[in-house]
Design an enzyme around this catalytic site. Structure first.
Site, PDB file in Angstrom:
ATOM      1  N   ASP A  59      11.687 -34.003 -37.486  1.00  6.38           N
ATOM      2  CA  ASP A  59      11.448 -34.259 -36.065  1.00  6.38           C
ATOM      3  C   ASP A  59      12.675 -33.971 -35.205  1.00  6.38           C
ATOM      4  O   ASP A  59      12.836 -34.530 -34.121  1.00  6.38           O
ATOM      5  CB  ASP A  59      10.989 -35.704 -35.851  1.00  6.38           C
ATOM      6  CG  ASP A  59      11.997 -36.718 -36.391  1.00  6.38           C
ATOM      7  OD1 ASP A  59      12.956 -36.293 -37.064  1.00  6.38           O
ATOM      8  OD2 ASP A  59      11.821 -37.923 -36.131  1.00  6.38           O
ATOM      9  N   HIS A 114      27.753  -8.964 -39.278  1.00  5.00           N
ATOM     10  CA  HIS A 114      27.269 -10.214 -38.693  1.00  5.00           C
ATOM     11  C   HIS A 114      27.560 -11.398 -39.608  1.00  5.00           C
ATOM     12  O   HIS A 114      26.720 -12.259 -39.826  1.00  5.00           O
ATOM     13  CB  HIS A 114      25.767 -10.111 -38.387  1.00  5.00           C
ATOM     14  CG  HIS A 114      25.451  -9.170 -37.269  1.00  5.00           C
ATOM     15  ND1 HIS A 114      24.186  -8.666 -37.049  1.00  5.00           N
ATOM     16  CD2 HIS A 114      26.243  -8.624 -36.308  1.00  5.00           C
ATOM     17  CE1 HIS A 114      24.206  -7.855 -36.006  1.00  5.00           C
ATOM     18  NE2 HIS A 114      25.442  -7.813 -35.537  1.00  5.00           N
ATOM     19  N   ASP A 146      34.502 -12.435 -33.440  1.00  6.86           N
ATOM     20  CA  ASP A 146      33.535 -11.893 -32.477  1.00  6.86           C
ATOM     21  C   ASP A 146      32.801 -13.096 -31.902  1.00  6.86           C
ATOM     22  O   ASP A 146      31.993 -13.728 -32.590  1.00  6.86           O
ATOM     23  CB  ASP A 146      32.572 -10.932 -33.178  1.00  6.86           C
ATOM     24  CG  ASP A 146      31.659 -10.194 -32.200  1.00  6.86           C
ATOM     25  OD1 ASP A 146      31.572 -10.601 -31.032  1.00  6.86           O
ATOM     26  OD2 ASP A 146      31.018  -9.210 -32.629  1.00  6.86           O
ATOM     27  N   ASP A 173      31.348 -11.610 -24.424  1.00 11.25           N
ATOM     28  CA  ASP A 173      31.261 -11.057 -25.786  1.00 11.25           C
ATOM     29  C   ASP A 173      32.553 -10.297 -26.073  1.00 11.25           C
ATOM     30  O   ASP A 173      32.776  -9.219 -25.535  1.00 11.25           O
ATOM     31  CB  ASP A 173      30.045 -10.136 -25.891  1.00 11.25           C
ATOM     32  CG  ASP A 173      29.818  -9.622 -27.306  1.00 11.25           C
ATOM     33  OD1 ASP A 173      30.519 -10.091 -28.222  1.00 11.25           O
ATOM     34  OD2 ASP A 173      28.935  -8.767 -27.488  1.00 11.25           O
ATOM     35  N   HIS A 200      27.864   1.204 -36.492  1.00 12.74           N
ATOM     36  CA  HIS A 200      27.112   0.663 -35.351  1.00 12.74           C
ATOM     37  C   HIS A 200      27.451   1.446 -34.091  1.00 12.74           C
ATOM     38  O   HIS A 200      28.326   2.325 -34.085  1.00 12.74           O
ATOM     39  CB  HIS A 200      27.407  -0.835 -35.165  1.00 12.74           C
ATOM     40  CG  HIS A 200      28.857  -1.167 -34.964  1.00 12.74           C
ATOM     41  ND1 HIS A 200      29.516  -1.007 -33.756  1.00 12.74           N
ATOM     42  CD2 HIS A 200      29.786  -1.668 -35.830  1.00 12.74           C
ATOM     43  CE1 HIS A 200      30.772  -1.396 -33.876  1.00 12.74           C
ATOM     44  NE2 HIS A 200      30.977  -1.792 -35.124  1.00 12.74           N
ATOM     45  N   HIS A 222      26.726  -2.155 -25.951  1.00 19.55           N
ATOM     46  CA  HIS A 222      25.363  -2.548 -25.568  1.00 19.55           C
ATOM     47  C   HIS A 222      25.439  -3.190 -24.191  1.00 19.55           C
ATOM     48  O   HIS A 222      26.499  -3.621 -23.732  1.00 19.55           O
ATOM     49  CB  HIS A 222      24.758  -3.521 -26.585  1.00 19.55           C
ATOM     50  CG  HIS A 222      25.626  -4.702 -26.905  1.00 19.55           C
ATOM     51  ND1 HIS A 222      25.757  -5.793 -26.065  1.00 19.55           N
ATOM     52  CD2 HIS A 222      26.431  -4.967 -27.964  1.00 19.55           C
ATOM     53  CE1 HIS A 222      26.583  -6.676 -26.600  1.00 19.55           C
ATOM     54  NE2 HIS A 222      27.026  -6.200 -27.744  1.00 19.55           N
ATOM     55  N   HIS A 232      22.829  -9.150 -26.140  1.00 20.54           N
ATOM     56  CA  HIS A 232      22.296  -7.789 -26.199  1.00 20.54           C
ATOM     57  C   HIS A 232      21.267  -7.719 -25.084  1.00 20.54           C
ATOM     58  O   HIS A 232      20.084  -7.976 -25.292  1.00 20.54           O
ATOM     59  CB  HIS A 232      21.668  -7.488 -27.559  1.00 20.54           C
ATOM     60  CG  HIS A 232      22.680  -7.365 -28.657  1.00 20.54           C
ATOM     61  ND1 HIS A 232      22.326  -7.284 -29.976  1.00 20.54           N
ATOM     62  CD2 HIS A 232      24.034  -7.295 -28.635  1.00 20.54           C
ATOM     63  CE1 HIS A 232      23.423  -7.178 -30.725  1.00 20.54           C
ATOM     64  NE2 HIS A 232      24.460  -7.184 -29.915  1.00 20.54           N
ATOM     65  N   GLU A 236      32.955  -1.490 -28.019  1.00 23.83           N
ATOM     66  CA  GLU A 236      33.372  -2.142 -29.265  1.00 23.83           C
ATOM     67  C   GLU A 236      33.394  -1.209 -30.482  1.00 23.83           C
ATOM     68  O   GLU A 236      32.617  -1.382 -31.416  1.00 23.83           O
ATOM     69  CB  GLU A 236      32.481  -3.335 -29.566  1.00 23.83           C
ATOM     70  CG  GLU A 236      30.979  -3.035 -29.525  1.00 23.83           C
ATOM     71  CD  GLU A 236      30.140  -4.237 -29.907  1.00 23.83           C
ATOM     72  OE1 GLU A 236      30.423  -4.852 -30.963  1.00 23.83           O
ATOM     73  OE2 GLU A 236      29.196  -4.549 -29.165  1.00 23.83           O
ATOM     74  N   TYR A 271      35.446  -0.220 -40.849  1.00 22.32           N
ATOM     75  CA  TYR A 271      35.180  -1.170 -41.919  1.00 22.32           C
ATOM     76  C   TYR A 271      35.292  -0.444 -43.260  1.00 22.32           C
ATOM     77  O   TYR A 271      34.438   0.379 -43.591  1.00 22.32           O
ATOM     78  CB  TYR A 271      33.777  -1.777 -41.750  1.00 22.32           C
ATOM     79  CG  TYR A 271      33.497  -2.212 -40.320  1.00 22.32           C
ATOM     80  CD1 TYR A 271      33.886  -3.464 -39.864  1.00 22.32           C
ATOM     81  CD2 TYR A 271      32.892  -1.323 -39.416  1.00 22.32           C
ATOM     82  CE1 TYR A 271      33.664  -3.842 -38.552  1.00 22.32           C
ATOM     83  CE2 TYR A 271      32.670  -1.695 -38.104  1.00 22.32           C
ATOM     84  CZ  TYR A 271      33.056  -2.962 -37.674  1.00 22.32           C
ATOM     85  OH  TYR A 271      32.840  -3.323 -36.360  1.00 22.32           O
ATOM     86  N   ARG A 278      37.453  -4.678 -35.453  1.00 25.35           N
ATOM     87  CA  ARG A 278      36.617  -4.366 -34.285  1.00 25.35           C
ATOM     88  C   ARG A 278      37.361  -4.867 -33.046  1.00 25.35           C
ATOM     89  O   ARG A 278      37.932  -5.965 -33.051  1.00 25.35           O
ATOM     90  CB  ARG A 278      35.242  -5.029 -34.396  1.00 25.35           C
ATOM     91  CG  ARG A 278      34.299  -4.692 -33.257  1.00 25.35           C
ATOM     92  CD  ARG A 278      32.844  -4.985 -33.580  1.00 25.35           C
ATOM     93  NE  ARG A 278      32.563  -6.388 -33.877  1.00 25.35           N
ATOM     94  CZ  ARG A 278      32.290  -6.852 -35.096  1.00 25.35           C
ATOM     95  NH1 ARG A 278      32.306  -6.030 -36.143  1.00 25.35           N
ATOM     96  NH2 ARG A 278      32.037  -8.135 -35.290  1.00 25.35           N
ATOM     97  N   GLU A 307      36.626  -5.355 -28.947  1.00 18.13           N
ATOM     98  CA  GLU A 307      35.503  -5.332 -27.998  1.00 18.13           C
ATOM     99  C   GLU A 307      35.893  -5.995 -26.688  1.00 18.13           C
ATOM    100  O   GLU A 307      36.448  -7.096 -26.676  1.00 18.13           O
ATOM    101  CB  GLU A 307      34.313  -6.059 -28.607  1.00 18.13           C
ATOM    102  CG  GLU A 307      33.103  -6.191 -27.693  1.00 18.13           C
ATOM    103  CD  GLU A 307      31.986  -6.981 -28.346  1.00 18.13           C
ATOM    104  OE1 GLU A 307      30.835  -6.851 -27.889  1.00 18.13           O
ATOM    105  OE2 GLU A 307      32.257  -7.745 -29.302  1.00 18.13           O
TER     106      GLU A 307
END
Length: 456
Positions: free
Chosen positions: A38, A259, A276, A287, A366, A370, A377, A400, A404, A422, A424
């Site tokens: 609940d 991710h 990130d 972001d 990638h 975006h 996004h 970004e 890798y 990365r 960004e």
């Protein structure tokens, strides 16, 4: 700055002016979702609904009605009591006041206060939605809903339309077309107004402060989640509504998982850590991705790859300007990253062929960015009529690029393994070029090393 109530009214009116004649749009706030037993997940209203109302309660529905619908109703209805004024085009269905439920679950705005507080034309209890659906659908030609919410609406709409069709002998007509509202609403959301840009600047400012806080507590032996805790504490301390998305704090080879959100590993001296994360302010997302050494010093290989990514990001940001095709920033990243890895002997062959064949995808899988807005996004098409759309003032995009080098990468010298980077930033398209909203982080190798030396 325009008043908040007038801002949302203006957005609704802008959308109504774009909708087809004699059409009706439905936008839901969403329902609370059970986390376990609940206990519910924290509720966040659907962005489209929030964008048009500024209202954040669950179980609410906004109905926008083109005035032609009322005019057509007047031609077939004899009872004028059922004909609504043509300027009553925004109806809101909300949870009714309920003292018992409010004692347990929190305050509700209620039906009586909704028009005055939100600037809505008509308010009704959500319990009346099915009953009142014929009053706003009758004689409409098109019904607009987000196809992303179609599963939520399909059975209900089918019942409403069946009820209207059963009255065809009275001259009553049901909508004959179901259209995707995103076509109009998401294009409207893509171009940010001055108010939205101000809110995004604040989201960016808070996001930068959170990243700096995480850098400040970074040291060998700490855990990824401790950096996350410091980062998110700073967000909340500065008034952020919430995180804009699940924070990524990835050290060492974890940074090669795009991710990664486990955030449980111990930070090791000699590794990099990639964060990130972004704050949400008044519904708008920041972001940022930032990569820095756990012990404050880049190794030779880390420095070489980091500088390659930073050059790519700077080259990509230069492409963010009015009239430039969206994909040009990605092409600039590909060219710069490929040249960098070619010079480091991580990619071999003809440089021209490597760029043309996008050989960099092995290490940069990638896109370069975006749209950014209420959703991290954010909405809006990237192509129009099959062609990459061109940047316009008011658009906000992330930039970004990354690299890798996964562990056990075949044909790659082991000294590069496990390095993930990365970088960004959030970039606003202006009338004359661009504005980086997320300034304030040390970005060059020298700046990062000096900052960590002076702030840890």
């Amino acid at each position: 700055m325009i008043s908040t109530q007038n801002l949302f009214a203006q957005r609704r009116n802008d959308l109504l002016s774009k909708m087809p004649e004699a059409s009706v749009a439905l936008i839901a706030s969403g329902d609370e979702t059970i986390r376990n037993r609940d206990v519910e997940f924290p509720f966040r209203a659907e962005s489209d609904f929030w964008y048009l109302t500024g209202f954040t309660e669950p179980d609410s529905v906004l109905v926008l009605i083109r005035s032609e619908v009322f005019q057509r109703q007047a031609q077939v209805l004899d009872n004028e009591d059922h004909v609504y004024p043509s300027d009553h085009q925004a109806w809101l269905f909300v949870r009714p006041k309920d003292p018992e439920q409010e004692t347990w679950q929190g305050r509700r705005l209620g039906v009586d206060d909704a028009p005055g507080v939100l600037g809505i034309d008509q308010a009704w209890s959500i319990e009346e939605l099915d009953e009142r659906a014929p009053e706003f659908l009758m004689q409409a030609e098109q019904l607009l809903v987000s196809f992303g919410q179609l599963e939520v609406w399909s059975l209900r709409i089918a019942d409403w339309l069946a009820g209207l069709k059963s009255q065809v002998r009275k001259g009553i007509e049901a909508p004959s077309q179901l259209l995707d509202l995103d076509r109009w609403l998401h294009e409207q959301r893509l171009i940010k107004t001055r108010d939205e840009i101000d809110w995004m600047r604040e989201a960016a400012k808070i996001s930068v402060a959170g990243h700096l806080a995480a850098m400040r507590v970074c040291k060998p032996g700490a855990y990824e989640y401790q950096l996350q805790a410091e980062l998110e504490y700073r967000f909340k301390q500065l008034g952020a509504d919430r995180v804009a998305f699940n924070s990524i704090v990835a050290s060492g080879e974890n940074a090669c998982i795009l991710h990664y959100t486990e955030n449980k590993a111990i930070l090791k001296s000699g590794d990099l850590v990639l964060i990130d994360a972004g704050a949400e302010w008044r519904g708008y997302a920041g972001d940022i991705s930032h990569t820095f050494p756990v012990n404050g010093r880049f190794s030779r290989e880390q420095k070489q790859l980091y500088e390659c990514v930073l050059r790519a990001q700077r080259a990509a940001i230069e492409q963010v300007k009015p009239g430039q095709a969206y994909d040009q920033m990605h092409q600039a990243s590909i060219k710069c990253l490929t040249e960098g890895l070619f010079n480091l002997n991580l990619l071999q062959g003809s440089l021209e062929d490597l760029i043309k064949q996008q050989a960099i995808k092995r290490f940069f899988m990638h896109g370069t960015g975006h749209w950014l807005g209420m959703d991290v996004h954010d909405v809006g098409r990237y192509k129009l009529d099959g062609q990459w759309r061109h940047f316009k003032p008011g658009m906000v995009v992330t930039v970004e690029p990354g690299l890798y080098i996964a562990p056990q990468s075949e044909g790659v010298d082991q000294k590069w393994w496990g390095i993930g980077i990365r970088i960004e930033d959030d970039v606003l398209v202006t009338e004359t070029g661009n504005e980086v909203l997320t300034l304030g982080l040390p970005r060059s190798v020298e700046e990062i090393e000096l900052w960590m030396q002076n702030n840890q």
